[in-house]
Enzyme design. Sequence first.
Site, mmCIF file in Angstrom:
data_model
loop_
_atom_site.group_PDB
_atom_site.id
_atom_site.type_symbol
_atom_site.label_atom_id
_atom_site.label_comp_id
_atom_site.label_asym_id
_atom_site.label_seq_id
_atom_site.Cartn_x
_atom_site.Cartn_y
_atom_site.Cartn_z
ATOM 1 C CB CYS A 35 -0.909 0.031 1.218
ATOM 2 S SG CYS A 35 -1.856 1.791 1.268
ATOM 3 C CG PHE A 66 -16.630 17.906 18.102
ATOM 4 C CD1 PHE A 66 -17.188 16.809 18.058
ATOM 5 C CD2 PHE A 66 -17.166 19.226 17.550
ATOM 6 C CE1 PHE A 66 -18.630 16.671 18.087
ATOM 7 C CE2 PHE A 66 -18.328 19.110 17.571
ATOM 8 C CZ PHE A 66 -19.256 17.959 17.691
ATOM 9 C CB CYS A 85 -13.237 14.947 7.794
ATOM 10 S SG CYS A 85 -14.302 14.183 9.055
HETATM 11 C C1 LIG Z 1 -12.261 14.732 13.821
HETATM 12 S S1 LIG Z 1 -11.886 14.134 15.630
HETATM 13 C C2 LIG Z 1 -10.783 15.608 16.052
HETATM 14 C C3 LIG Z 1 -10.148 15.291 17.271
HETATM 15 C C4 LIG Z 1 -8.846 16.579 17.628
HETATM 16 N N1 LIG Z 1 -9.637 18.011 17.159
HETATM 17 C C5 LIG Z 1 -7.966 16.511 16.701
HETATM 18 O O1 LIG Z 1 -7.394 17.342 15.639
HETATM 19 O O2 LIG Z 1 -7.170 15.346 16.880
HETATM 20 C C6 LIG Z 1 -13.393 14.269 16.235
HETATM 21 C C7 LIG Z 1 -13.366 14.083 17.785
HETATM 22 O O3 LIG Z 1 -15.027 14.111 18.066
HETATM 23 C C8 LIG Z 1 -14.983 12.933 19.135
HETATM 24 N N2 LIG Z 1 -16.545 12.962 19.188
HETATM 25 C C9 LIG Z 1 -17.078 12.226 18.250
HETATM 26 N N3 LIG Z 1 -18.586 12.201 18.638
HETATM 27 C C10 LIG Z 1 -18.810 13.036 19.650
HETATM 28 C C11 LIG Z 1 -19.927 13.377 20.557
HETATM 29 N N4 LIG Z 1 -21.242 12.935 20.257
HETATM 30 N N5 LIG Z 1 -19.704 14.402 21.484
HETATM 31 C C12 LIG Z 1 -18.204 14.864 21.540
HETATM 32 N N6 LIG Z 1 -17.135 14.484 20.938
HETATM 33 C C13 LIG Z 1 -17.441 13.696 19.921
HETATM 34 C C14 LIG Z 1 -14.079 11.953 18.640
HETATM 35 O O4 LIG Z 1 -13.882 11.085 19.882
HETATM 36 C C15 LIG Z 1 -12.991 12.873 18.289
HETATM 37 O O5 LIG Z 1 -11.870 12.861 19.185
#
Ligand SMILES: C[S@@+](CC[C@H](N)C(=O)[O-])C[C@H]1O[C@@H](n2cnc3c(N)ncnc32)[C@H](O)[C@@H]1O
Length: 443
Positions: free
Chosen positions: A166, A305, A400
Amino acid sequence: MMPTTQSKLQNQPITVLVQTLSHDGRGITTINGITAFIEGALPNETVLCQITKKHRNYLEAKTLEVISAAPERTEPKCPHFGVCGGCSMQHIKAGSQIEFKQQSLLEQLQRFGKVSPKEILAPLTGSSWGYRRRARLGVKYVKKKERVFVGFREKMSNLLTDLKICLVLHPSIGERLTDLTLLIESLTQYEHIPQIEIAVGDNEAALVFRHMRELPAEDLDKLSAFGQKFQLSIYLQPNSPAPITKLWPKDSQELLTYALPEYQLNMQFHPLDFVQINGEINQHLINLALTLLAPEPTDTILDLFCGLGNFTLPLARYAKQVTGIEGAKEMVNRAQQNAALNQINNVDFHTANLMEPSDSFPWLQKKYDKILLDPPRTGAKEIIPYLAKLSAKRIVYVSCNPATLARDAGELVYKLGYTLKKAAVINMFPHTNHIEAIALFEK
Ligand SMILES: C[S@@+](CC[C@H](N)C(=O)[O-])C[C@H]1O[C@@H](n2cnc3c(N)ncnc32)[C@H](O)[C@@H]1O
């Protein structure tokens, strides 16, 4: 019964001129007035194609021959291109891929949010190969072939691709897939290992083997020997609630690390934690998010998040106080540990389900100068109405999924009164059809 013309179409190759590209990287045209999505075809190309599936309102087809190629076309580098579902854009030159993604982002902002940014920033780009530091590989023993397959799913199918290499995975693992397949075939429990998680830190790459049955000592020895030979850490993930354990090397710590040198930060993560897939682009992304949010020494900032503190801790270097909110308790713990590890005291973290917000959340009782949002693919629809009373003058949204970003942008603009000032596409996932984007809203 299907009209005769369509039945004929299914069997006979047809020459068509492709009009545009779909969001998942397929060429679009119309055949007898019906929209057709053609695998492997690009806009302005004439291709010979074969219809593979008829749906009620559209057709699917695959390219048999490119009769006249578009200037954006290039030779795919990976031998599995066309079969593996991991990359669908390797036949498009890198620069054209990102142009297409930018166009797709702007179209979706307009279509789902009725918004367009005042300024479009240059896309953030980095290395196109060997960038992926987190992945999940499927494993399956295929009885008919008497072989184990290790790989991602095939395109539009549940079958696993029999991957030998990959080129987007970090080379410490992407170049070891044949060895990995042979290793699993050599285990007594080869039929009971459904997946391998991959996590690559700055100094260590880890493989987490999920196993549905207990592994005997002889299998454990082979796994350890593999780790030792290829300098890979080996973890075992039995059926929960049994914990994940590190098998090899025995004496080292459980966590991996990545550095953010521009902020003098060292971040620790567990192999199964969320980390941004592309480490190089992650550093550019943090820089851009901070440039757009422009943290000042008097600012209080809310990071929604926040995961393990990937944006929270860099922001804390410049702001008065940063509050990070995250749904997974173990990620909140990791963020707190990362703050302590880097001797950062002007942060506080809270566990909260942001898909089911409540006025009673203590951190919603305050005002914030600025907000950063980085939700999962489903977006931030539920929490957005609660942002109205926080009085932030700037919001930076990292996404994303352009469709949910567009929907949420529409809410921020038309319901909360923000202006969409800037947006950029981030090439976090080269050669795949995934689009990462960032947007700045101001009041
Ligand atoms: C795209 S990641 C971003 C994490 C961080 N900002 C980073 O750059 O590493 C989204 C995050 O949202 C959290 N998440 C998902 N569903 C959620 C919810 N219902 N409430 C709060 N956080 C949530 C996930 O655990 C994850 O850490």
